[in-house]
Each structure stands twice: as C-alpha cells, then as structure tokens.
Design a protein around this motif. Structure first.
Motif, PDB file in Angstrom:
ATOM      1  N   ALA A 296      -1.789   7.897   0.096  1.00 24.02           N
ATOM      2  CA  ALA A 296      -2.060   7.520   1.486  1.00 24.02           C
ATOM      3  C   ALA A 296      -3.099   8.444   2.132  1.00 24.02           C
ATOM      4  O   ALA A 296      -3.431   8.258   3.299  1.00 24.02           O
ATOM      5  CB  ALA A 296      -0.773   7.531   2.293  1.00 24.02           C
TER       6      ALA A 296
ATOM      7  N   MET B 165       2.032  11.701   7.390  1.00 19.80           N
ATOM      8  CA  MET B 165       0.723  11.170   7.027  1.00 19.80           C
ATOM      9  C   MET B 165      -0.425  11.860   7.744  1.00 19.80           C
ATOM     10  O   MET B 165      -1.577  11.594   7.428  1.00 19.80           O
ATOM     11  CB  MET B 165       0.678   9.679   7.342  1.00 19.80           C
ATOM     12  CG  MET B 165       1.804   8.920   6.714  1.00 19.80           C
ATOM     13  SD  MET B 165       1.519   8.601   5.028  1.00 19.80           S
ATOM     14  CE  MET B 165       1.315   6.872   5.162  1.00 19.80           C
TER      15      MET B 165
ATOM     16  N   THR C 114       0.847  -1.189   0.000  1.00 26.07           N
ATOM     17  CA  THR C 114       0.000   0.000   0.000  1.00 26.07           C
ATOM     18  C   THR C 114       0.885   1.243   0.000  1.00 26.07           C
ATOM     19  O   THR C 114       2.092   1.165   0.269  1.00 26.07           O
ATOM     20  CB  THR C 114      -0.884   0.032   1.260  1.00 26.07           C
ATOM     21  OG1 THR C 114      -0.027   0.193   2.405  1.00 26.07           O
ATOM     22  CG2 THR C 114      -1.734  -1.214   1.391  1.00 26.07           C
ATOM     23  N   ALA C 115       0.299   2.394  -0.255  1.00 23.84           N
ATOM     24  CA  ALA C 115       1.062   3.646  -0.240  1.00 23.84           C
ATOM     25  C   ALA C 115       1.715   3.855   1.120  1.00 23.84           C
ATOM     26  O   ALA C 115       2.889   4.220   1.202  1.00 23.84           O
ATOM     27  CB  ALA C 115       0.157   4.820  -0.593  1.00 23.84           C
ATOM     28  N   GLU C 116       0.962   3.602   2.194  1.00 21.98           N
ATOM     29  CA  GLU C 116       1.521   3.779   3.539  1.00 21.98           C
ATOM     30  C   GLU C 116       2.681   2.820   3.790  1.00 21.98           C
ATOM     31  O   GLU C 116       3.717   3.223   4.303  1.00 21.98           O
ATOM     32  CB  GLU C 116       0.438   3.609   4.601  1.00 21.98           C
ATOM     33  CG  GLU C 116      -0.497   4.788   4.677  1.00 21.98           C
ATOM     34  CD  GLU C 116      -1.533   4.643   5.788  1.00 21.98           C
ATOM     35  OE1 GLU C 116      -1.332   3.818   6.708  1.00 21.98           O
ATOM     36  OE2 GLU C 116      -2.531   5.371   5.722  1.00 21.98           O
TER      37      GLU C 116
END
Length: 185
Positions: A131, A176, A76-78
């Motif tokens: 994200a 984030m 995933t982006a995170e």
C-alpha cells in the motif's frame, strides 16, 4: 448422534466449540463424548490419544484463524488491509482468547499461537508495503495494528457500529500514513 457418523472433523469442531465455551480443560475424550452423545471409542477411533486430538484442534484453529481469513480477503492492498481490520474487529473473540489462554499452559499451543502471530504480522506488513508504507517502518506499523487487535480481543469492550467504524478508519489512516516524523523532545 451415532458413533458411525462422526468424523474426525466433527470431533475437532466439537473441540473448538468446547474450547471457546469452556476453555482448554474441556478438550478431553470423556467430556466431548458426553457432549456429542457417543462413546469414547469413537474418539479413539479417530485419534491415537488426547495429544493427537489437541494437535489436530490447533491445526484447525490455525486454518480458521489465519488461512481462511487470508483466502477470503481480496482487492488492492489498501482494501485488503481495511477488510482485514474490519473482520478482526467484528469477529467473535471467545475462541481466540481461549487458544491464547491454553497457550499459557501448554507448549504446543504456545508454539501454534506464536506461529500464527508471526504469520499474521508478516501478512499485515506485506499489505502495508504494497500500500506504499516504507519497508523500514512497515514492521513497526504491523506490530502496532496487531497489538491493537490483541488488546481489543482481550478487553471486554464492545463497540457500536459508528465507534467501530471510527476506530478502524483511524487505525487504517495511521497505519497507511506515508510519514513517520518524530516530534522533538
């Protein structure tokens, strides 16, 4: 090592090692041929001149410093952002510092560093947006993350695993964060 077994890639890899160890002044046919135990003729068999060799070394650095890193990060982006931060703050930094030092004296090296910096920033910004970070704030956050990385590689600080983990967790959390509130002056 025998001249007939060396490839241009061998020369470039030797150049990257010499660059990381000694700096850009080591990127010469004489210096490298002595290091490899071969004649200068082998060098000139693969490269028209030292400038062509330098250009190839810079392209290989871009591959190592950007393209390979991006290819190796998944999820995933995170999780990709966390993996990128982990890798950046764990990596050996001598080559990165050496290329940046070279860039202060050579326009071609400077152009390559600027290009890699730009590509890295775009990639980090993309991860942040994916994200959930607002597109308006993602470029600023990407730059802050990148500047933290640059400061780290240029410092002599070395972190134990617990300190490194805390630093990375805090960087990821700050980057984030969905909020960009300003405190009143």
């Amino acid at each position: 090592m025998s001249d007939d077994r060396l490839t241009s890639r061998d020369w470039v890899n030797a150049g990257l090692k010499a660059l990381a160890k000694t700096g850009f002044t080591a990127l010469k046919a004489d210096t490298l041929s002595k290091e490899l135990g071969v004649s200068r003729g082998s060098f000139y068999w693969h490269f028209a001149d030292v400038g062509a060799f330098h250009a190839t070394v810079l392209l290989r650095w871009r591959e190592v410093a950007y393209e390979n890193v991006i290819r190796e990060i998944h999820g995933t982006a995170e999780s990709r952002l966390e993996a990128l931060l982990d890798r950046a703050f764990r990596a050996e930094t001598r080559l990165e510092r050496a290329v940046r030092s070279w860039a202060t004296a050579d326009p071609r090296a400077r152009a390559m560093v600027e290009a890699v910096d730009g590509r890295r920033l775009v990639y980090i910004e993309k991860l942040l947006v994916e994200a959930g970070v607002a597109p308006a704030i993602a470029p600023t956050r990407a730059r802050l993350l990148y500047w933290a990385y640059l400061g780290f590689i240029l410092s002599s600080a070395r972190l134990d695993e617990a300190e490194r983990r805390r630093l990375l967790d805090e960087l990821a959390r700050a980057a984030m964060s969905k909020s960009s509130r300003r405190t009143p002056a």
